[in-house]
Motif scaffolding. Structure first.
Motif, PDB file in Angstrom:
ATOM      1  N   ARG A 273      -1.415  34.992 -18.226  1.00  0.00           N
ATOM      2  CA  ARG A 273      -1.786  33.630 -18.628  1.00  0.00           C
ATOM      3  C   ARG A 273      -3.300  33.481 -18.600  1.00  0.00           C
ATOM      4  O   ARG A 273      -3.950  33.769 -17.587  1.00  0.00           O
ATOM      5  N   ARG A 274      -3.856  33.030 -19.698  1.00  0.00           N
ATOM      6  CA  ARG A 274      -5.309  32.899 -19.842  1.00  0.00           C
ATOM      7  C   ARG A 274      -5.817  31.722 -19.024  1.00  0.00           C
ATOM      8  O   ARG A 274      -5.231  30.620 -19.041  1.00  0.00           O
ATOM      9  N   LEU A 275      -6.888  31.940 -18.302  1.00  0.00           N
ATOM     10  CA  LEU A 275      -7.477  30.886 -17.482  1.00  0.00           C
ATOM     11  C   LEU A 275      -8.480  30.071 -18.288  1.00  0.00           C
ATOM     12  O   LEU A 275      -9.201  30.594 -19.132  1.00  0.00           O
ATOM     13  N   THR A 276      -8.512  28.761 -18.016  1.00  0.00           N
ATOM     14  CA  THR A 276      -9.510  27.866 -18.588  1.00  0.00           C
ATOM     15  C   THR A 276     -10.220  27.166 -17.439  1.00  0.00           C
ATOM     16  O   THR A 276      -9.923  27.410 -16.253  1.00  0.00           O
ATOM     17  N   THR A 277     -11.133  26.275 -17.771  1.00  0.00           N
ATOM     18  CA  THR A 277     -11.881  25.578 -16.723  1.00  0.00           C
ATOM     19  C   THR A 277     -10.997  24.651 -15.895  1.00  0.00           C
ATOM     20  O   THR A 277     -11.378  24.243 -14.790  1.00  0.00           O
ATOM     21  N   THR A 278      -9.824  24.296 -16.407  1.00  0.00           N
ATOM     22  CA  THR A 278      -8.928  23.398 -15.673  1.00  0.00           C
ATOM     23  C   THR A 278      -7.702  24.110 -15.107  1.00  0.00           C
ATOM     24  O   THR A 278      -6.781  23.454 -14.635  1.00  0.00           O
ATOM     25  N   SER A 279      -7.698  25.431 -15.159  1.00  0.00           N
ATOM     26  CA  SER A 279      -6.525  26.178 -14.690  1.00  0.00           C
ATOM     27  C   SER A 279      -6.353  26.059 -13.182  1.00  0.00           C
ATOM     28  O   SER A 279      -7.325  25.898 -12.430  1.00  0.00           O
ATOM     29  N   SER A 280      -5.099  26.149 -12.769  1.00  0.00           N
ATOM     30  CA  SER A 280      -4.784  26.115 -11.337  1.00  0.00           C
ATOM     31  C   SER A 280      -4.002  27.371 -10.957  1.00  0.00           C
ATOM     32  O   SER A 280      -3.229  27.895 -11.760  1.00  0.00           O
TER      33      SER A 280
END
Length: 347
Positions: A273-280
Motif C-alpha cells: 500500500r502506497r503511503l501519502t502524507t495522510t497515511s496511518s
C-alpha cells in the motif's frame, strides 16, 4: 519609444520571400490542376512532381531555421508518406492541395514562434530586467517595410535594442508582427501573439507543461505509480516463549518509514500500500493496518524508491540500534527498478 527604419536590404529580402510564397501557392494549384487533367496517365511522373514539393518545403523550413522542429518534421513526413501511398491522380491531387497548404501553415507558425522566442530571450538577457518587480510592458513591432518599433518604458539597455534590431534585420519579415512582453519580478514572458496559430501553440505548450507538472505532483504525492531504484525490506516476527518482545509493531514500521523518508526516499509502500502524507500505520488487535486496511505479515514488505546508497546508509544504523537487538529477522535487497503502486482509497 525606440523607432528604427531598417535599410533597403531587408525590404528586398521580404519582397523576394513574398514572391516565393506566392509562387509556392501557384505551384500547389498548378500541380493540383496538372495531376487532375492527366486522369490516370503519367501517374508516376505526377508523383515525382508532388515529391519535389516536399523537397521544396524542406528547403523553406531550413531557410527559416525550423527544419529540426518536431511539428515541421511530422508535417513533412506525413506529406511524403501520403504522397507515396496515393494510388491515383485524383487522390494525389487532393493530398497535394490540402496537405501542401497545411505544411506551409506549420512552417509559418513555427517560424513565427521561433522569432518571438528569440526576441524574448534577447529581452530576458538584459540585466535591467532582473531588477523589475512591478509589472511592466514591452512592445516590439516590425514589418516588411523595414520598420521596427520598441516601446519599452525605458526598461531596456541600448545594447539590447541594437541586438533586437540586428536580429530583425537578419530574418524574413513577410507581414507585420506585434509582440508584447510582460516583465514582473525579474522574469519576462510573452503575453500577446501575432496570430491564432501562435496563441494555439503557446496554449498547447502551457497545457502540456501543466499536465507534466500535475503528473509529477501525483507521483510525488503517491497518487500515481512511481518507478526507480530503491530497496525492498522484509521483516519477520521472532517472538520468544514469554511474549511479543520480538514481534514487529506498528511503531517499528513508523520509525522505519521515517528513517527512509529522512534519507531521501521519494516514495514508500508498506504491505503493498502506497503511503501519502495522510497515511496511518497502526495495530488493530494482532493485525497491522495501513490506511485502515490490514496488510500481510511474515514477512511485512516495505519498498522504498530513492538513492540506494543513502537509503542503505540510513538503515544500517537503525537496524543495528533497534532491529537486531530485539531479534527481529530482516532482509534488505537492493533493487535496480521498483514500481510502487498508486495510493488506493479505503474500500
Amino acid at each position: 519609444m525606440y523607432t528604427k527604419k531598417v535599410d533597403l536590404k531587408l525590404t528586398v529580402i521580404s519582397v523576394v520571400l513574398v514572391l516565393i510564397l506566392a509562387i509556392n501557392g501557384f505551384l500547389l494549384l498548378n500541380v493540383f490542376s496538372d495531376i487532375r487533367t492527366k486522369k490516370g496517365q503519367g501517374f508516376s511522373e505526377a508523383k515525382e512532381y508532388a515529391l519535389s514539393l516536399v523537397e521544396y518545403h524542406e528547403r523553406v523550413a531550413k531557410d527559416w531555421g525550423v527544419i529540426e522542429y518536431s511539428a515541421v518534421q511530422n508535417s513533412l513526413s506525413k506529406f511524403m508518406y501520403d504522397i507515396n501511398l496515393s494510388t491515383n491522380n485524383d487522390e494525389l491531387a487532393r493530398i497535394v492541395l490540402n496537405q501542401g497548404s497545411d505544411v506551409q501553415s506549420v512552417i509559418r507558425r513555427e517560424a513565427e514562434a521561433r522569432q518571438a522566442n528569440i526576441i524574448l530571450s534577447l529581452i530576458s538577457y538584459d540585466q535591467r530586467i532582473s531588477s523589475v518587480v512591478d509589472p511592466k510592458r514591452i512592445g516590439v513591432s516590425f514589418n516588411s517595410a523595414g520598420e521596427l518599433r520598441i516601446n519599452d518604458e525605458g526598461l531596456l539597455a541600448a545594447e539590447t535594442k541594437v541586438s533586437i534590431e540586428e536580429y530583425v534585420d537578419s530574418i524574413p519579415v513577410l507581414w507585420e508582427r506585434n509582440l508584447e512582453v510582460e516583465v514582473e519580478n525579474g522574469v519576462a514572458r510573452l503575453t500577446t501573439f501575432r496570430s491564432v496559430e501562435e496563441r494555439e501553440q503557446s496554449l498547447k505548450s502551457e497545457v502540456d507543461s501543466l499536465k507534466a507538472e500535475i503528473e509529477s505532483l501525483r507521483i510525488a504525492s503517491g497518487h500515481a505509480e512511481m518507478s526507480g531504484e530503491g530497496l525492498t525490506i522484509r521483516l519477520y516476527d521472532n517472538p520468544d516463549e514469554f511474549g511479543n518482545l520480538y514481534i514487529v509493531h506498528d511503531s517499528d514500521l513508523r520509525e522505519l518509514v521515517n528513517e527512509l523518508f529522512s534519507a531521501g526516499a521519494t516514495g514508500i509502500s508498506v504491505g503493498g500500500r502506497r503511503l501519502t502524507t495522510t497515511s496511518s500505520i497502526r495495530c488493530v488487535g494482532p493485525l497491522i493496518h495501513v490506511d485502515y486496511e490490514p496488510i500481510s505479515v511474515e514477512p511485512i514488505v516495505i519498498q522504498a524508491v530513492g538513492n540506494v546508497e543513502n537509503l542503505e546508509s540510513a538503515l544500517a544504523l537503525y537496524v543495528r540500534s533497534f532491529i537486531e537487538p530485539r531479534g527481529i529477522v530482516y532482509q534488505i535487497d537492493n533493487e535496480e527498478k521498483l514500481t510502487l503502486p498508486a495510493y488506493a482509497r479505503r474500500r
